[in-house]
Design an enzyme around this catalytic site. Structure first.
Site, PDB file in Angstrom:
ATOM      1  N   ASP A   8       0.881  -1.168   0.000  1.00 57.78           N
ATOM      2  CA  ASP A   8       0.000   0.000   0.000  1.00 57.78           C
ATOM      3  C   ASP A   8       0.925   1.226   0.000  1.00 57.78           C
ATOM      4  O   ASP A   8       2.143   1.091  -0.233  1.00 57.78           O
ATOM      5  CB  ASP A   8      -0.999  -0.027   1.174  1.00 57.78           C
ATOM      6  CG  ASP A   8      -0.351   0.178   2.530  1.00 57.78           C
ATOM      7  OD1 ASP A   8       0.897   0.252   2.607  1.00 57.78           O
ATOM      8  OD2 ASP A   8      -1.089   0.262   3.530  1.00 57.78           O
ATOM      9  N   HIS A   9       0.373   2.401   0.255  1.00 57.87           N
ATOM     10  CA  HIS A   9       1.199   3.607   0.242  1.00 57.87           C
ATOM     11  C   HIS A   9       2.309   3.566   1.297  1.00 57.87           C
ATOM     12  O   HIS A   9       3.417   4.028   1.066  1.00 57.87           O
ATOM     13  CB  HIS A   9       0.325   4.853   0.447  1.00 57.87           C
ATOM     14  CG  HIS A   9      -0.604   4.752   1.622  1.00 57.87           C
ATOM     15  ND1 HIS A   9      -1.739   3.964   1.585  1.00 57.87           N
ATOM     16  CD2 HIS A   9      -0.551   5.291   2.862  1.00 57.87           C
ATOM     17  CE1 HIS A   9      -2.346   4.047   2.762  1.00 57.87           C
ATOM     18  NE2 HIS A   9      -1.654   4.840   3.546  1.00 57.87           N
ATOM     19  N   CYS A  65       3.062  -3.284   3.974  1.00 63.47           N
ATOM     20  CA  CYS A  65       2.236  -2.146   4.384  1.00 63.47           C
ATOM     21  C   CYS A  65       2.929  -1.494   5.577  1.00 63.47           C
ATOM     22  O   CYS A  65       4.131  -1.689   5.768  1.00 63.47           O
ATOM     23  CB  CYS A  65       0.782  -2.556   4.671  1.00 63.47           C
ATOM     24  SG  CYS A  65       0.515  -3.652   6.073  1.00 63.47           S
ATOM     25  N   THR A  67       2.643  -1.930   8.917  1.00 67.48           N
ATOM     26  CA  THR A  67       3.089  -2.936   9.880  1.00 67.48           C
ATOM     27  C   THR A  67       3.254  -4.326   9.278  1.00 67.48           C
ATOM     28  O   THR A  67       3.933  -5.176   9.860  1.00 67.48           O
ATOM     29  CB  THR A  67       2.048  -3.075  11.006  1.00 67.48           C
ATOM     30  OG1 THR A  67       0.791  -3.426  10.407  1.00 67.48           O
ATOM     31  CG2 THR A  67       1.898  -1.774  11.793  1.00 67.48           C
ATOM     32  N   GLY A  68       2.536  -4.586   8.193  1.00 69.34           N
ATOM     33  CA  GLY A  68       2.432  -5.944   7.647  1.00 69.34           C
ATOM     34  C   GLY A  68       1.213  -6.681   8.179  1.00 69.34           C
ATOM     35  O   GLY A  68       0.817  -7.711   7.641  1.00 69.34           O
ATOM     36  N   VAL A  69       0.617  -6.144   9.231  1.00 67.60           N
ATOM     37  CA  VAL A  69      -0.496  -6.851   9.888  1.00 67.60           C
ATOM     38  C   VAL A  69      -1.741  -6.889   9.006  1.00 67.60           C
ATOM     39  O   VAL A  69      -2.355  -7.952   8.795  1.00 67.60           O
ATOM     40  CB  VAL A  69      -0.827  -6.201  11.252  1.00 67.60           C
ATOM     41  CG1 VAL A  69      -2.089  -6.820  11.842  1.00 67.60           C
ATOM     42  CG2 VAL A  69       0.337  -6.360  12.213  1.00 67.60           C
ATOM     43  N   HIS A  98       8.442 -24.619   9.477  1.00 69.51           N
ATOM     44  CA  HIS A  98       7.366 -25.241  10.255  1.00 69.51           C
ATOM     45  C   HIS A  98       5.972 -25.013   9.661  1.00 69.51           C
ATOM     46  O   HIS A  98       5.095 -25.856   9.813  1.00 69.51           O
ATOM     47  CB  HIS A  98       7.367 -24.700  11.690  1.00 69.51           C
ATOM     48  CG  HIS A  98       8.534 -25.165  12.496  1.00 69.51           C
ATOM     49  ND1 HIS A  98       8.599 -25.048  13.870  1.00 69.51           N
ATOM     50  CD2 HIS A  98       9.705 -25.744  12.123  1.00 69.51           C
ATOM     51  CE1 HIS A  98       9.746 -25.542  14.311  1.00 69.51           C
ATOM     52  NE2 HIS A  98      10.444 -25.958  13.260  1.00 69.51           N
ATOM     53  N   ARG A 109       7.211   0.540   7.739  1.00 73.05           N
ATOM     54  CA  ARG A 109       7.382   1.681   8.650  1.00 73.05           C
ATOM     55  C   ARG A 109       8.264   1.384   9.852  1.00 73.05           C
ATOM     56  O   ARG A 109       8.840   2.298  10.431  1.00 73.05           O
ATOM     57  CB  ARG A 109       6.020   2.172   9.152  1.00 73.05           C
ATOM     58  CG  ARG A 109       5.264   2.986   8.119  1.00 73.05           C
ATOM     59  CD  ARG A 109       3.977   3.564   8.687  1.00 73.05           C
ATOM     60  NE  ARG A 109       3.326   4.431   7.706  1.00 73.05           N
ATOM     61  CZ  ARG A 109       2.022   4.647   7.654  1.00 73.05           C
ATOM     62  NH1 ARG A 109       1.220   4.063   8.526  1.00 73.05           N
ATOM     63  NH2 ARG A 109       1.518   5.450   6.745  1.00 73.05           N
ATOM     64  N   ARG A 132       6.596 -33.969  10.789  1.00 67.44           N
ATOM     65  CA  ARG A 132       5.511 -33.727  11.754  1.00 67.44           C
ATOM     66  C   ARG A 132       4.771 -32.426  11.459  1.00 67.44           C
ATOM     67  O   ARG A 132       3.631 -32.245  11.864  1.00 67.44           O
ATOM     68  CB  ARG A 132       6.055 -33.714  13.180  1.00 67.44           C
ATOM     69  CG  ARG A 132       6.920 -32.519  13.534  1.00 67.44           C
ATOM     70  CD  ARG A 132       7.519 -32.658  14.923  1.00 67.44           C
ATOM     71  NE  ARG A 132       8.155 -31.442  15.383  1.00 67.44           N
ATOM     72  CZ  ARG A 132       9.383 -31.036  15.022  1.00 67.44           C
ATOM     73  NH1 ARG A 132      10.081 -31.773  14.158  1.00 67.44           N
ATOM     74  NH2 ARG A 132       9.899 -29.932  15.499  1.00 67.44           N
ATOM     75  N   HIS A 133       5.424 -31.509  10.747  1.00 67.39           N
ATOM     76  CA  HIS A 133       4.779 -30.231  10.447  1.00 67.39           C
ATOM     77  C   HIS A 133       3.737 -30.362   9.326  1.00 67.39           C
ATOM     78  O   HIS A 133       2.835 -29.534   9.232  1.00 67.39           O
ATOM     79  CB  HIS A 133       5.824 -29.188  10.060  1.00 67.39           C
ATOM     80  CG  HIS A 133       6.868 -28.981  11.102  1.00 67.39           C
ATOM     81  ND1 HIS A 133       6.571 -28.464  12.347  1.00 67.39           N
ATOM     82  CD2 HIS A 133       8.192 -29.258  11.117  1.00 67.39           C
ATOM     83  CE1 HIS A 133       7.680 -28.421  13.081  1.00 67.39           C
ATOM     84  NE2 HIS A 133       8.678 -28.898  12.353  1.00 67.39           N
TER      85      HIS A 133
HETATM   86  C1  RB5 Z   1      -1.947   2.596   6.589  1.00 66.81           C
HETATM   87  O1  RB5 Z   1      -1.939   3.780   7.323  1.00 66.81           O
HETATM   88  C2  RB5 Z   1      -1.733   1.414   7.545  1.00 66.81           C
HETATM   89  O2  RB5 Z   1      -2.849   1.238   8.347  1.00 66.81           O
HETATM   90  C3  RB5 Z   1      -1.414   0.160   6.757  1.00 66.81           C
HETATM   91  O3  RB5 Z   1      -0.291   0.375   5.977  1.00 66.81           O
HETATM   92  C4  RB5 Z   1      -1.101  -1.086   7.553  1.00 66.81           C
HETATM   93  O4  RB5 Z   1      -0.110  -0.845   8.517  1.00 66.81           O
HETATM   94  C5  RB5 Z   1      -2.236  -1.843   8.100  1.00 66.81           C
HETATM   95  O5  RB5 Z   1      -2.068  -2.892   8.705  1.00 66.81           O
END
Ligand code: RB5
Length: 150
Positions: A8-9, A65, A67-69, A98, A109, A132-133
């Site tokens: 993303d941005h 992104c 965080t990657g989350v 695994h 970021r 096992r995995h």
């Molecule tokens: C964008 O501001 C931010 O929320 C996105 O890049 C990401 O971290 C979401 O998980």
């Protein structure tokens, strides 16, 4: 190996750098965008890479992104995708050994480009251990068909 990548941005700058370093290392790269750092919604790009991997058009996927989350949450909704949000090299190796992760999600970021490059290299060069995995990963994949009430 074909690697599909998007961001993303918040992950755009590192995605651009990772595309170049992957090409330099000889990987075949599918750049699913975006092509500028204009504000976008990460699920719109997560699904492009997730579908490339789930369909077999790519061997591995990379999503960047803030965080990657968010990328991991979105990509893991696609059946056949095992996406892992990774912030160090040891976890990159373990998610391959695994969990047989086929998509890695990175933080643009909070993790430097140099560290993400090392993380990505570990992800792309580490093999699944099987054994096992394998049964455990099969149980993860079986959850693809589970929905509410099933
Ligand atoms: C964008 O501001 C931010 O929320 C996105 O890049 C990401 O971290 C979401 O998980």
């Amino acid at each position: 190996m074909i690697v599909s990548i998007a961001s993303d941005h918040a992950g755009f700058e590192q995605k651009q750098q990772l595309v170049e370093s992957l090409k330099d290392e000889g990987y075949q790269v599918v750049d699913q965008g975006p092509q500028s750092d204009d504000r976008v919604d990460y699920p719109d790009f997560a699904v492009l890479v997730a579908m490339d991997v789930a369909s077999g058009r790519a061997d591995r996927g990379v999503l960047v992104c803030g965080t990657g989350v968010g990328m991991a949450l979105a990509a893991d909704k696609v059946a056949g995708v095992r996406a892992a949000n990774i912030i160090n090299e040891q976890f990159a190796e373990l998610c391959r050994q695994h969990n047989n992760a086929n998509v890695i999600t990175l933080s643009g970021r909070f993790v430097s480009f140099e560290e993400n490059k090392r993380i990505l290299s570990a992800f792309l060069t580490t093999e699944f251990e099987g054994g096992r995995h394998a049964d455990r990963v099969a149980k993860i994949d079986a959850l693809d068909s589970r929905g509410a009430g099933k």
